[in-house]
Design an enzyme around this catalytic site. Structure first.
Site, PDB file in Angstrom:
ATOM      1  N   LYS A   1       0.828  -1.213   0.000  1.00 61.53           N
ATOM      2  CA  LYS A   1       0.000   0.000   0.000  1.00 61.53           C
ATOM      3  C   LYS A   1       0.864   1.266   0.000  1.00 61.53           C
ATOM      4  CE  LYS A   1      -1.942   1.699   4.005  1.00 61.53           C
ATOM      5  NZ  LYS A   1      -1.712   3.141   4.114  1.00 61.53           N
ATOM      6  N   ASN A   2       1.832   1.310   0.916  1.00 60.87           N
ATOM      7  CA  ASN A   2       2.583   2.561   1.098  1.00 60.87           C
ATOM      8  C   ASN A   2       3.605   2.824  -0.005  1.00 60.87           C
ATOM      9  OD1 ASN A   2       1.058   2.999   3.320  1.00 60.87           O
ATOM     10  ND2 ASN A   2       2.690   2.671   4.820  1.00 60.87           N
TER      11      ASN A   2
ATOM     12  N   ARG B   1      -0.813  14.952  12.091  1.00 58.34           N
ATOM     13  CA  ARG B   1      -0.119  14.547  10.854  1.00 58.34           C
ATOM     14  C   ARG B   1       0.210  15.816  10.055  1.00 58.34           C
ATOM     15  NH1 ARG B   1      -1.559   8.918   9.781  1.00 58.34           N
ATOM     16  NH2 ARG B   1       0.079   8.912   8.200  1.00 58.34           N
TER      17      ARG B   1
ATOM     18  N   ARG C   1      -8.874  -0.400   4.186  1.00 57.92           N
ATOM     19  CA  ARG C   1      -7.933   0.568   3.581  1.00 57.92           C
ATOM     20  C   ARG C   1      -6.614  -0.089   3.195  1.00 57.92           C
ATOM     21  NH1 ARG C   1      -7.479   6.114   6.731  1.00 57.92           N
ATOM     22  NH2 ARG C   1      -5.915   6.201   5.102  1.00 57.92           N
TER      23      ARG C   1
ATOM     24  N   CYS D   1      -5.611   8.125   9.154  1.00 63.75           N
ATOM     25  CA  CYS D   1      -5.817   7.371  10.393  1.00 63.75           C
ATOM     26  C   CYS D   1      -5.627   8.293  11.590  1.00 63.75           C
ATOM     27  CB  CYS D   1      -4.818   6.235  10.476  1.00 63.75           C
ATOM     28  SG  CYS D   1      -5.351   4.749   9.648  1.00 63.75           S
TER      29      CYS D   1
ATOM     30  N   ASP E   1       3.888   0.741  12.121  1.00 58.82           N
ATOM     31  CA  ASP E   1       2.694   0.102  11.550  1.00 58.82           C
ATOM     32  C   ASP E   1       2.539  -1.357  11.975  1.00 58.82           C
ATOM     33  OD1 ASP E   1       1.954   2.436  10.393  1.00 58.82           O
ATOM     34  OD2 ASP E   1       2.495   1.890   8.346  1.00 58.82           O
TER      35      ASP E   1
END
Ligand code: UD1
Length: 423
Positions: free
Chosen positions: A22-23, A121, A396, A116, A304
């Site tokens: 994903k990242n 952030r 997600r 999230c 994570d």
């Protein structure tokens, strides 16, 4: 709202292939804006964050077509420089489009992102980098406007290691005039993958995987076919699941070197870990030994994987400690794990964990993506039924999670119909 029902305890056993990361995929999708020509991406994970990023790109005029379940073709020949606000606010990584827009079109208008709920952030470091490259940056009504007639290479030293700022400034600099040196960069594998993607499109980047990236600006980037890196966080989630359910899982097609910090912690916790060139097997050895872990930028233990690790250490034979050094607000899962019988105490940025022999199923609410994964793992280890809500967070970042866990022996189903709210 859909929920996930897990019945346990069930050991996870078998083999599973890693999905695309994903990242890595999200900034690569954003960086496709830079290509003059067709981009064909392989190993694209079918997760809602990817669909959100696609929605943002399509809202800006990018044409996207799925060529297979994990193959996506993008045509970025016509793009507008204002990103659709509603989608941007759904996901922190949507700010990734700022760097490529600025580089390619000299302008980016994008609202401050959401994401999230892990604590603040900010994007100040991204904007500091854009300014160093010669952009003017203003912000009004929650929207950032960045403009530059021509970006010019510069030396950018990040005062703090940031994945987001590193990737955005890297993408902004590839078409800048002259040389850009990025210092104190994040070294995450996903940044290496993004840099490799940019190089495959014709960018000149060196220093991948180190804290100093050097970029020689080029005048244009071309289309490319590219396969996204395997997802180390997804792989780690399955491997922790094997350890905490008393099972044995092999994650295939992964990059073991990207999860070396997790492998060390699992070994320290007494688990059997076998590592091949492109696979990792974890075989549970009971009891799980208590350990002390601190999250850190790569190659340290990833934030994570913090909630999943706490879920595992909650079943250890003794007292463990996890110190969260990246996100101040990553603890909302703790009370949910406590509902399953975990003995946790959160103080400042530390979680003190006193291991229990067994969790017991209960209704719980996923407060964010990785916390949701931790609750599913805990549910599979728990005696009885665990009903998990908030699963849009889990969607997600985990592709086909229930099907894949079922293939490993889990008793897990998605309940699409509403069920009575917990009192
Ligand atoms: C990325 C990952 C996320 C992961 C995190 C850390 C994506 C889509 N998300 O998030 O899953 O948990 O890296 O590995 O890739 N900071 C500032 N100013 C900035 C930017 C960041 O102060 O301009 C701070 C943040 O508040 C945080 C720390 O720096 O405390 C690290 O953030 P960063 O590395 O940028 O994480 P993200 O890119 O948001």
């Amino acid at each position: 709202m859909a929920r996930i029902l897990v019945k346990g305890p069930t050991p996870l056993r078998g083999k599973i292939k890693a999905s695309g990361a994903k990242n890595a995929c999200l900034p690569i999708l954003a960086a496709s804006i830079l290509a003059k020509g067709r981009v064909l991406l392989k190993r694209v994970p079918n997760i809602s964050d990817v669909h959100t990023m696609l929605g943002i790109l399509q809202g800006m005029g990018v044409k996207a077509e799925w060529k297979g379940r994990e193959e996506l073709e993008l045509d970025t020949s016509s793009v507008i420089t204002t990103a659709p606000e509603e989608l941007v606010r759904q996901m922190n990584a949507s700010f990734d489009v700022a760097g490529p827009l600025l580089a390619c079109y000299g302008e980016a208008n994008i609202s401050l992102p959401g994401g999230c709920r892990l604590g603040p952030r900010p994007v100040d470091l991204h904007l500091m980098g854009f300014k160093k490259l010669g952009a003017s940056v203003t912000s009004e009504h929650g929207v950032v406007h960045a403009r530059a007639k021509k970006l010019v290479g510069a030396r950018i030293t990040f005062p703090k290691v940031s994945v987001g700022a590193t990737k955005n400034c890297l993408m902004a600099s590839v078409l800048a005039e002259g040389t850009t040196v990025l210092e104190n960069c994040a070294k995450e594998p996903e940044i290496v993958d993004l840099a490799n993607f940019l190089v495959a499109m014709g960018a000149k980047v060196s220093g991948q995987g180190t804290s100093k990236l050097t970029v020689e600006g080029v005048s244009e980037l071309h289309g490319v076919e590219y396969s996204v890196l395997p997802d180390r966080i997804e792989a780690g989630t399955f491997l922790i699941g094997a350890a905490m359910t008393g099972g044995e899982v092999t994650v295939e097609d992964c990059k073991p070197e990207d999860i070396s910090a997790l492998i060390s912690v699992l070994r320290e916790a007494g688990q059997q870990v076998d590592v091949g060139e492109d696979y990792v097997t974890v075989k549970a050895v009971r009891p799980i030994q208590p350990v002390e872990v601190a999250t850190a930028p790569h190659p340290g233990f990833p934030t994570d994987m913090h909630p999943q690790m706490v879920a595992m250490l909650g079943l250890a034979d003794g007292a463990s400690l996890l110190n969260e050094t990246i996100f101040s607000g990553r603890f909302m899962y703790a009370m949910e794990l406590v509902r399953l019988g975990a003995q946790l105490r959160v103080s400042d940025r530390q979680v003190f964990i006193r291991g229990v022999q067994q969790y017991s199923g209960a209704p719980v609410d996923a407060p964010d993506l990785r916390a949701g994964a931790a609750l599913i793992l805990a549910g599979m280890a728990a005696e009885g039924e665990t009903l998990i809500s908030g699963i849009h967070f889990i969607d997600r970042g985990y592709q086909d999670l229930e099907e894949r866990l079922r293939s490993l022996g889990a008793d897990i189903v998605r309940l699409e119909k509403p069920v009575p709210a917990r009192s």
